[in-house]
Design a protein around this motif. Structure first.
Motif, mmCIF file in Angstrom:
data_model
loop_
_atom_site.group_PDB
_atom_site.id
_atom_site.type_symbol
_atom_site.label_atom_id
_atom_site.label_comp_id
_atom_site.label_asym_id
_atom_site.label_seq_id
_atom_site.Cartn_x
_atom_site.Cartn_y
_atom_site.Cartn_z
ATOM 1 N N ARG A 202 83.615 37.112 71.051
ATOM 2 C CA ARG A 202 82.791 38.506 70.968
ATOM 3 C C ARG A 202 82.138 38.880 69.773
ATOM 4 O O ARG A 202 81.480 40.041 70.044
ATOM 5 N N ARG A 203 83.066 38.697 69.016
ATOM 6 C CA ARG A 203 82.347 39.090 67.354
ATOM 7 C C ARG A 203 80.961 37.790 66.890
ATOM 8 O O ARG A 203 80.188 38.281 65.908
ATOM 9 N N THR A 204 80.221 36.900 68.090
ATOM 10 C CA THR A 204 79.242 36.760 67.680
ATOM 11 C C THR A 204 77.831 37.314 68.200
ATOM 12 O O THR A 204 77.962 38.074 69.549
ATOM 13 N N PRO A 205 77.488 37.603 66.737
ATOM 14 C CA PRO A 205 75.973 38.950 67.577
ATOM 15 C C PRO A 205 74.910 37.968 69.125
ATOM 16 O O PRO A 205 75.513 36.913 69.086
ATOM 17 N N PRO A 206 74.172 39.247 69.119
ATOM 18 C CA PRO A 206 73.087 38.598 70.401
ATOM 19 C C PRO A 206 72.214 37.732 69.924
ATOM 20 O O PRO A 206 71.559 38.056 68.801
ATOM 21 N N PRO A 207 71.472 36.600 70.350
ATOM 22 C CA PRO A 207 70.542 36.065 69.693
ATOM 23 C C PRO A 207 69.256 36.814 69.490
ATOM 24 O O PRO A 207 69.164 38.019 70.374
ATOM 25 N N GLN A 208 68.607 36.547 68.729
ATOM 26 C CA GLN A 208 67.188 37.401 68.047
ATOM 27 C C GLN A 208 66.627 37.117 68.969
ATOM 28 O O GLN A 208 65.885 36.090 69.144
ATOM 29 N N PRO A 209 65.894 38.133 70.111
ATOM 30 C CA PRO A 209 64.666 38.240 71.111
ATOM 31 C C PRO A 209 63.508 37.535 70.694
ATOM 32 O O PRO A 209 62.980 37.370 69.034
ATOM 33 N N ALA A 316 81.350 46.569 64.431
ATOM 34 C CA ALA A 316 80.948 45.667 63.174
ATOM 35 C C ALA A 316 80.829 45.770 61.221
ATOM 36 O O ALA A 316 80.478 45.055 61.060
ATOM 37 N N LEU A 317 81.314 47.054 61.426
ATOM 38 C CA LEU A 317 81.987 47.116 60.030
ATOM 39 C C LEU A 317 83.281 46.379 60.246
ATOM 40 O O LEU A 317 83.145 46.268 58.814
ATOM 41 N N THR A 318 84.268 46.672 60.786
ATOM 42 C CA THR A 318 85.202 45.986 61.150
ATOM 43 C C THR A 318 85.181 44.537 60.531
ATOM 44 O O THR A 318 86.091 43.830 59.859
ATOM 45 N N ARG A 319 84.112 44.167 61.151
ATOM 46 C CA ARG A 319 83.808 42.262 61.138
ATOM 47 C C ARG A 319 83.823 41.991 60.112
ATOM 48 O O ARG A 319 83.999 41.247 59.325
ATOM 49 N N ALA A 320 82.310 43.278 59.050
ATOM 50 C CA ALA A 320 82.363 42.950 58.162
ATOM 51 C C ALA A 320 82.942 42.859 57.079
ATOM 52 O O ALA A 320 82.630 42.227 55.878
ATOM 53 N N THR A 321 83.518 43.419 56.867
ATOM 54 C CA THR A 321 84.482 44.096 55.806
ATOM 55 C C THR A 321 85.609 42.875 56.069
ATOM 56 O O THR A 321 87.118 43.426 55.381
ATOM 57 N N ASP A 322 86.422 42.346 56.827
ATOM 58 C CA ASP A 322 87.357 41.816 57.527
ATOM 59 C C ASP A 322 87.587 40.454 55.900
ATOM 60 O O ASP A 322 86.640 39.811 55.954
ATOM 61 N N PRO A 323 89.237 40.615 55.866
ATOM 62 C CA PRO A 323 89.064 39.598 54.910
ATOM 63 C C PRO A 323 89.258 37.719 54.789
ATOM 64 O O PRO A 323 88.765 37.428 54.190
ATOM 65 N N ARG A 325 86.989 36.529 57.459
ATOM 66 C CA ARG A 325 85.596 36.970 57.949
ATOM 67 C C ARG A 325 85.459 35.405 57.068
ATOM 68 O O ARG A 325 84.346 34.742 57.628
ATOM 69 N N ASP A 326 85.352 35.170 55.058
ATOM 70 C CA ASP A 326 85.068 34.331 54.579
ATOM 71 C C ASP A 326 85.448 33.142 55.702
ATOM 72 O O ASP A 326 84.859 31.904 55.518
ATOM 73 N N SER A 327 86.803 32.863 56.236
ATOM 74 C CA SER A 327 86.486 31.702 56.623
ATOM 75 C C SER A 327 86.355 31.071 57.845
ATOM 76 O O SER A 327 87.073 30.047 58.763
ATOM 77 N N ASP A 328 85.864 32.532 58.570
ATOM 78 C CA ASP A 328 85.265 32.505 60.295
ATOM 79 C C ASP A 328 84.104 32.684 60.280
ATOM 80 O O ASP A 328 83.307 32.679 61.145
ATOM 81 N N ASP A 329 83.680 33.302 59.444
ATOM 82 C CA ASP A 329 82.118 33.268 59.598
ATOM 83 C C ASP A 329 81.336 31.662 58.589
ATOM 84 O O ASP A 329 81.607 31.596 57.501
ATOM 85 N N LEU A 331 78.223 30.879 57.860
ATOM 86 C CA LEU A 331 77.358 31.297 56.938
ATOM 87 C C LEU A 331 77.679 31.841 55.716
ATOM 88 O O LEU A 331 77.200 31.100 54.710
ATOM 89 N N ARG A 332 78.588 32.790 55.747
ATOM 90 C CA ARG A 332 79.841 32.488 54.479
ATOM 91 C C ARG A 332 79.720 30.681 54.020
ATOM 92 O O ARG A 332 80.480 30.356 52.554
ATOM 93 N N LEU A 333 80.459 30.476 54.505
ATOM 94 C CA LEU A 333 81.021 28.718 54.272
ATOM 95 C C LEU A 333 80.064 28.198 53.539
ATOM 96 O O LEU A 333 80.238 27.691 52.815
ATOM 97 N N ILE A 334 78.681 27.378 54.365
ATOM 98 C CA ILE A 334 77.777 27.479 53.875
ATOM 99 C C ILE A 334 77.141 27.619 52.603
ATOM 100 O O ILE A 334 76.006 27.129 51.944
ATOM 101 N N THR A 335 76.992 29.232 52.388
ATOM 102 C CA THR A 335 76.108 29.215 51.211
ATOM 103 C C THR A 335 76.359 28.461 49.968
ATOM 104 O O THR A 335 75.162 27.954 49.489
ATOM 105 N N PRO A 336 77.838 28.288 49.590
ATOM 106 C CA PRO A 336 77.714 27.332 48.588
ATOM 107 C C PRO A 336 77.051 25.684 48.045
ATOM 108 O O PRO A 336 76.745 25.363 47.150
ATOM 109 N N ILE A 337 76.932 25.668 49.567
ATOM 110 C CA ILE A 337 76.111 24.087 49.823
ATOM 111 C C ILE A 337 74.709 24.696 49.247
ATOM 112 O O ILE A 337 73.914 23.880 48.897
ATOM 113 N N VAL A 338 74.006 25.745 50.269
ATOM 114 C CA VAL A 338 73.134 26.182 50.374
ATOM 115 C C VAL A 338 72.066 26.260 48.903
ATOM 116 O O VAL A 338 71.102 25.308 48.478
#
Length: 449
Positions: A202-209, A316-323, A325-329, A331-338
């Motif tokens: 349920r944390r996954t947002p819907p896809p871009q239309p 959404a605010l709760t998810r965004a500020t969840d400590p 999230r760094d290990s469950d997101d 995009l955040r995980l691959i940012t240092p690679i990108v």
């Protein structure tokens, strides 16, 4: 040595847009007053602003993979311009001219303040700067300090020195380690997700239309926009009547604009992007904002009940500020690679990513010192953004929708709407017409600048 003045990942994103994509994102904050321009008072504010946190410059790293660094530097070009009186009907044209200036975070004027008297006896002030330099709360803090005369510092660490090549080499090594950790975390997250295949996250947002097939408009403008003023009392009343907030009404209006244009047909819900500030007192980072994504239904029940959108925003605010999230997101995980990829690869990847179908940014009630700029009464204040050099063809390829902003001051709710689809909203008249029709569904009446 302190590394606090190194660019954060959010700041690097906007530097990437400027230096790699040649699509710099420019912010503009606009004050409209009913009173004559007091040039001396404005000059005092600008002089103080010059020695505040917005006057910084980028120092390029001298080693591979190292992060660039902010350093305090006086502007190398004039930052204040006062023009001759204009007709209020030419205001948007004047603002467009101001936002079309070239800005570079490593040279020249870091920002500008422009002012112009109006034929009706009022005046307008515009602050224009690359988004790289600051987000909305950072701009507010800088202006509040400039108006009151307080010294709030300039950089995250005002005592740090510009790093040497050796320091850059060490930072580059740290970024390689961070990329390795990110890769390991991404592998672990992917493995966990595979084990839980079939379960609904349920944390996954819907896809871009998908963008609908539309006939290209031959004379479409790139990034058409409109500024609409509403009674703040009416805005809050419309939201409260439906169990919502000013913010949920902003989202609902954005969804309604998309629906009326046929942009979100046949999808039950859409992802709505919302910047969330995490800036605290004394925080002098350029960007102190994180992104939250709401899942918002497209059914018309929103016209009667805003509570689902309000609840989605809280979630959404709760998810965004969840400590965690760094290990469950991912995009955040691959940012240092990108960030370690070659610039040509980064450019190719970035240009293939779709723009958001709807981004909503609510600045809320502006601080009194910001809204007045030191005058006795506040002005109406609007904010907007532009992507410089973006062509109609690039916007079509990006498959975006709308970006909307809301701010309150002087008893007015200012709504700014930027079209990221040149065929659905090809010019300012089309954006204004869409706003008027959508506002009527909420018993709201706009006055356009």
């Amino acid at each position: 040595m302190s590394e606090d003045n190194r660019l954060t990942s959010a700041e690097e994103t906007f530097v990437l847009a400027e230096q790699v994509l040649d699509l710099p994102v420019i912010n503009q904050m606009i004050w409209r007053f009913d009173t004559p321009l007091d040039a001396d008072r404005l000059k005092k504010v600008v002089d103080r602003l010059r020695s505040g946190p917005l006057t910084r410059r980028l120092h390029r790293a001298g080693a591979p993979f190292a992060r660039d660094t902010w350093f305090a530097a006086p502007p190398s070009a004039p930052v204040l311009r006062i023009d001759d009186t204009i007709d209020p009907a030419r205001l948007i044209e004047w603002l467009d001219h101001d936002i079309d200036r070239e800005f570079h975070t490593d040279s020249g004027a870091p920002w500008t303040v422009s002012a112009v008297p109006l034929d009706d006896g009022g005046h307008v002030v515009a602050f224009t700067a690359p988004h790289t330099l600051s987000d909305g709360t950072g701009i507010n803090a800088a202006f509040e300090a400039a108006v009151t005369g307080r010294d709030i510092g300039r950089l995250p660490d005002d005592n740090a020195v510009v790093p040497s090549r050796l320091h850059d080499v060490r930072d580059g090594a740290r970024q390689l380690v961070a990329a390795g950790r990110g890769l390991a975390g991404a592998v672990r997250l992917t493995a966990r997700n595979r084990k839980g295949r079939g379960a609904v996250d349920r944390r996954t947002p819907p896809p871009q239309p998908r963008r609908p097939a539309v006939i290209p408009v031959a004379d479409a403008e790139d990034s058409a926009y409109a500024l609409a003023a509403f009674s703040a009392e009416d805005w809050h009343h419309a939201a409260n009547l439906r169990g919502g907030s000013a913010n949920s009404l902003l989202v609902a209006i954005g969804v309604g604009l998309l629906e009326a244009a046929g942009r979100i047909d046949d999808v039950p819900e859409i992802p709505v992007s919302m910047p969330v500030t995490v800036r605290t007192s004394g925080d002098r980072r350029a960007i102190a904002t994180i992104g939250a994504t709401l899942a918002v239904g497209t059914d018309r029940s929103r016209y009667d009940d805003l509570r689902p959108i309000r609840s989605a925003a809280r979630d959404a605010l709760t998810r965004a500020t969840d400590p965690d999230r760094d290990s469950d997101d991912l995009l955040r995980l691959i940012t240092p690679i990108v960030r370690l990829l070659p610039r040509k690869v980064l450019r190719s990847l970035a240009l293939r990513q779709p723009a958001a179908v709807l981004t909503c940014s609510n600045l809320g009630e502006l601080p009194q010192d910001v809204a007045t700029l030191g005058a006795s009464t506040p002005g109406q204040v609007a904010v907007r953004m532009a992507v410089q050099h973006a062509t109609v063809e690039q916007l079509r390829a990006a498959r975006g929708g709308l970006t909307v902003w809301l701010s309150f001051s002087a008893g007015t709710a200012m709504l700014s709407v930027l079209s990221m689809d040149p065929d659905l909203w090809p010019n300012r008249a089309a954006v204004q017409r869409a706003i008027t029709e959508e506002a009527a569904k909420w018993s709201l009446a706009p006055t356009f600048w």
